[in-house]
Design an enzyme around this catalytic site. Structure first.
Site, mmCIF file in Angstrom:
data_model
loop_
_atom_site.group_PDB
_atom_site.id
_atom_site.type_symbol
_atom_site.label_atom_id
_atom_site.label_comp_id
_atom_site.label_asym_id
_atom_site.label_seq_id
_atom_site.Cartn_x
_atom_site.Cartn_y
_atom_site.Cartn_z
ATOM 1 N N THR A 109 -5.680 1.881 -5.514
ATOM 2 C CA THR A 109 -5.333 0.454 -5.369
ATOM 3 C C THR A 109 -6.081 -0.399 -6.390
ATOM 4 O O THR A 109 -5.510 -1.305 -7.001
ATOM 5 C CB THR A 109 -5.691 -0.078 -3.968
ATOM 6 O OG1 THR A 109 -5.142 0.781 -3.000
ATOM 7 C CG2 THR A 109 -5.148 -1.474 -3.761
ATOM 8 N N HIS A 130 -1.216 3.298 4.806
ATOM 9 C CA HIS A 130 -2.218 4.053 4.056
ATOM 10 C C HIS A 130 -2.353 5.424 4.692
ATOM 11 O O HIS A 130 -2.175 5.568 5.905
ATOM 12 C CB HIS A 130 -3.565 3.311 4.109
ATOM 13 C CG HIS A 130 -4.576 3.821 3.120
ATOM 14 N ND1 HIS A 130 -5.221 5.026 3.273
ATOM 15 C CD2 HIS A 130 -5.023 3.289 1.965
ATOM 16 C CE1 HIS A 130 -6.030 5.202 2.248
ATOM 17 N NE2 HIS A 130 -5.932 4.175 1.433
ATOM 18 N N GLU A 145 0.818 -1.206 0.000
ATOM 19 C CA GLU A 145 0.000 0.000 0.000
ATOM 20 C C GLU A 145 0.865 1.276 0.000
ATOM 21 O O GLU A 145 1.756 1.422 0.844
ATOM 22 C CB GLU A 145 -0.933 -0.023 1.219
ATOM 23 C CG GLU A 145 -1.793 1.223 1.393
ATOM 24 C CD GLU A 145 -2.648 1.526 0.192
ATOM 25 O OE1 GLU A 145 -3.296 0.609 -0.341
ATOM 26 O OE2 GLU A 145 -2.676 2.696 -0.227
ATOM 27 N N ASP A 197 1.542 -0.133 -4.975
ATOM 28 C CA ASP A 197 0.353 0.099 -5.813
ATOM 29 C C ASP A 197 0.308 1.483 -6.452
ATOM 30 O O ASP A 197 -0.041 1.639 -7.614
ATOM 31 C CB ASP A 197 -0.954 -0.206 -5.035
ATOM 32 C CG ASP A 197 -1.142 0.627 -3.771
ATOM 33 O OD1 ASP A 197 -0.215 1.363 -3.386
ATOM 34 O OD2 ASP A 197 -2.225 0.508 -3.153
ATOM 35 N N HIS A 198 0.689 2.513 -5.694
ATOM 36 C CA HIS A 198 0.620 3.889 -6.213
ATOM 37 C C HIS A 198 1.372 4.789 -5.246
ATOM 38 O O HIS A 198 1.854 4.313 -4.219
ATOM 39 C CB HIS A 198 -0.840 4.354 -6.347
ATOM 40 C CG HIS A 198 -1.651 4.106 -5.104
ATOM 41 N ND1 HIS A 198 -1.532 4.874 -3.970
ATOM 42 C CD2 HIS A 198 -2.541 3.133 -4.802
ATOM 43 C CE1 HIS A 198 -2.327 4.403 -3.027
ATOM 44 N NE2 HIS A 198 -2.949 3.327 -3.490
HETATM 45 C C1 GP9 Z 1 -8.888 -0.198 0.476
HETATM 46 C C2 GP9 Z 1 -7.447 -0.224 0.191
HETATM 47 C C3 GP9 Z 1 -6.930 1.166 -0.001
HETATM 48 O O1 GP9 Z 1 -9.482 -1.438 0.569
HETATM 49 O O2 GP9 Z 1 -7.146 -1.048 -0.857
HETATM 50 O O3 GP9 Z 1 -7.367 1.712 -1.165
HETATM 51 P P1 GP9 Z 1 -6.769 3.050 -1.758
HETATM 52 O O4 GP9 Z 1 -7.368 4.195 -0.992
HETATM 53 O O5 GP9 Z 1 -5.288 3.011 -1.589
HETATM 54 O O6 GP9 Z 1 -7.186 3.031 -3.179
HETATM 55 MN MN MN Z 2 -3.676 1.856 -2.169
#
Ligand code: GP9
Ligand code: MN
Length: 617
Positions: free
Chosen positions: A293, A408, A251, A467-468
């Protein structure tokens, strides 16, 4: 004649001028638009008129008493649009699009920082409305209705402004409206309100694309994918054949934290070491857009680009996809996703079904207590530990994905989990970020140990991928401090889109690790992994290439049209040297790749919007 118009239409004239000033003020103070030339500044200055004039001109067609009410309401609505965009921009460094309005339930990140994003300028934006209300009260006689001739002249002038704006935009960037992957570019050129109209039209066109698509629409896509296919290297093809896959999505993890220290302590000690026993791709870029994500999941599963606006997981959930999961099923792979959030978040339950994923372990499958969770739910350490236990019960071989959460936004962590000091900079977010990444790294270390204990390590291929981004451009000043630079340039912003991509095959990559520095991105994950598993992707509709193939052209396109090769970085209409980060004298050097980037994104959009995969086997 001009004086007469002002005299007769004072209220209208004031409304126009105030709205123009407000729009321009938001351009300059609410957004961080990169202005490179006098022409761009001029465009910014005049583009509000091409929207405000025709809209407010409607007042001329109304009866006198209704005109003021109309102008006041229009002013209020546009002011709210300006403020909403400023708040959204403050958080996402992006502009609102129609699909994100329908994603409101996933905007929870923003909720916790709206207070921070409040700008005193917002109050000033209502000052003109007070003035206009007073003016409306003071003027005893409603102004005379405009003569038809005046209206004609007024609209001729408005059309002139629209044409002028479009012409300047075309001069600035040819084919802007046809290849408008960069929202900032659009807002700079045609204007913010006009961008919203453009977005509405694009959404309608995208929706109707499905209705008009047929099998023939696929020809160009097939030809492109076939010509772009890179053959796997024989030395690598099937290296992990028959093994289980353990794919961990990290994440918000960007590459800049790797091999870096805070107060003498490594941020990612485990990964730094793991890299030395793996294939590590150090020029690997994230290609997500507004679906965060979920976009990264979409790209990996399909080797297609995500939507430019909104999240594919919401907007295209009724479309057909030929995912990696489906292909692997033909080779007897069972697939499962583990993620300790509600299954409906990002519409995952629906999308995973259409991706052909066999089992989704969501938050209800985990044991969550207040002590083991943070604001985003189960902490990574517990999440991965509990997941490893469940993994054992899956039929083998399996392709399993794990989506972590602790790192996150807003990057908060319990004191007892904080293993390193916070960084010291002007951004408390970046300061905290290093501590949550450090925690995530520790969780990964435990996960690998647990896999070994469970006997699941040796026969697996373990993959880590960011992921980003986690730290947006809004924190560039602090980021410059972290990187020891004077400033963060647009080139640096592209380089900050690098995320970790690590493939670890026990018994193989630990014997012969490699650092691969060719440019690549998330779209390349599917063919890379499939080839390692010994499944050739020739003939697949895909836009990625095997990153381990010697025949591949190193190339990564970001969703906004910026791209990276081994020699160049192209962004914000400028061609940079990949090696030095300097603006190149020969700006044409990037042109051939620019065409490839546009073609690739356009064709991928065609597949996605037209739901074209329903026509292929
Ligand atoms: C939520 C998690 C985070 O289930 O995958 O999502 P994001 O805010 O990073 O897109
Ligand atoms: Mn994410």
């Amino acid at each position: 004649m001009k004086g007469t118009f002002f005299h007769n239409q004072r209220f209208l004239c004031f409304s126009i001028v105030f709205m123009w000033i407000k729009t321009y003020a938001i351009y300059k103070l609410g957004f961080d638009l990169q202005i490179d030339s006098l022409l761009e500044e001029l465009m910014l200055l005049i583009n509000p008129f091409s929207f405000i004039l025709p809209l407010f001109g409607i007042g001329l067609l109304l009866k006198e008493n209704k005109q003021r009410a109309f102008l006041l309401i229009a002013n209020l609505v546009l002011t709210v649009i300006l403020i909403s965009n400023t708040i959204f921009y403050g958080f996402y460094i992006d502009f609102i699009t129609i699909p994100v309005l329908f994603q409101a339930s996933n905007m929870s990140d923003m909720g916790s920082s709206v207070k921070e994003l409040f700008n005193p300028l917002f109050i000033a934006l209502f000052a003109d409305l007070v003035f206009l209300l007073l003016l409306a009260r003071k003027e005893k006689h409603p102004q005379t209705k405009a003569a038809p001739r005046t209206i004609k002249r007024y609209y001729a002038a408005s059309c002139g402004m629209i044409l002028c704006t479009l012409a300047l935009a075309e001069v600035q960037q040819p084919k802007l409206l046809a290849h408008s992957f960069d929202r900032e570019m659009l807002v700079k050129s045609i204007g913010l309100f006009q961008f919203h109209i453009y977005d509405t039209i694009s959404q309608t066109v995208n929706i109707s694309a499905k209705a008009f698509a047929d099998e023939d629409s696929m020809t160009a896509v097939k030809n492109y994918a076939e010509a772009d296919y890179s053959k796997p290297d024989q030395s690598k093809f099937g290296l992990a054949k028959g093994r289980n896959v353990i794919f961990v999505t990290l994440e918000s993890t960007q590459s800049f934290v790797l091999n870096e220290k805070v107060n003498g302590k490594e941020i990612t000690p485990f990964m730094n070491d793991f890299i030395k026993k793996s294939y590590y791709f150090d020029h690997f870029y994230q290609q997500t857009e507004q679906g965060k994500t979920s976009d990264s999941e979409f790209i990996v599963a399909n080797s297609l680009y995500p939507s430019l606006s909104g999240a594919v997981f919401f907007t295209k959930s009724d479309h057909q996809f030929h995912t990696m999961y489906k292909s692997l099923k033909q080779h007897d792979y069972y697939s499962a996703v583990f993620h300790a959030n509600h299954k409906t978040f990002w519409n995952r339950d629906v999308m995973y079904d259409s991706f052909g994923i066999d089992r989704f372990f969501d938050v209800d499958d985990f044991h969550v207590t207040p002590g083991t969770s943070t604001s985003w739910g189960l902490k990574d350490k517990e999440f991965l530990e509990q997941s490893a236990g469940k993994l054992k019960s899956l039929p083998q071989p399996f392709y399993s994905s794990f989506i972590t959460l602790t790192n996150h936004f807003p990057f908060e962590i319990d004191e007892k989990d904080q293993l390193i000091d916070e960084f010291d900079s002007s951004s408390s977010l970046l300061n905290r970020y290093v501590t949550t990444v450090r925690y995530e790294d520790e969780a990964l270390k435990h996960f690998i140990k647990k896999l070994k204990d469970e006997g699941l390590y040796e026969n697996s291929m373990i993959v880590f991928m960011g992921d980003h981004y986690g730290i947006s451009e809004a924190h560039n000043e602090a980021m410059a401090e972290f990187l020891g630079k004077n400033e963060i340039t647009p080139y640096d912003n592209v380089q900050l889109q690098r995320v970790p991509f690590i493939i670890h095959i026990p018994g193989i990559t630990d014997q012969k690790p490699e650092i691969i520095s060719d440019a690549g991105g998330q779209v390349d994950v599917k063919p890379t992994l499939m080839h390692l598993l010994g499944v050739d992707t020739k003939g697949d509709i895909q836009f990625g290439n095997d990153l381990l193939s010697g025949g591949r052209t190193p190339f990564a396109v970001l969703r906004n049209g910026s791209f990276i090769t081994n020699d160049f970085v192209y962004t914000k209409n400028t061609c940079y040297s990949q090696k030095t980060g300097k603006v190149l004298e020969d700006q044409d050097a990037c042109l051939p790749y620019k065409e490839k980037a546009n073609e690739e994104l356009s064709l991928s959009d065609k597949v996605l919007n037209g739901d074209l995969l329903r026509f292929s086997e």
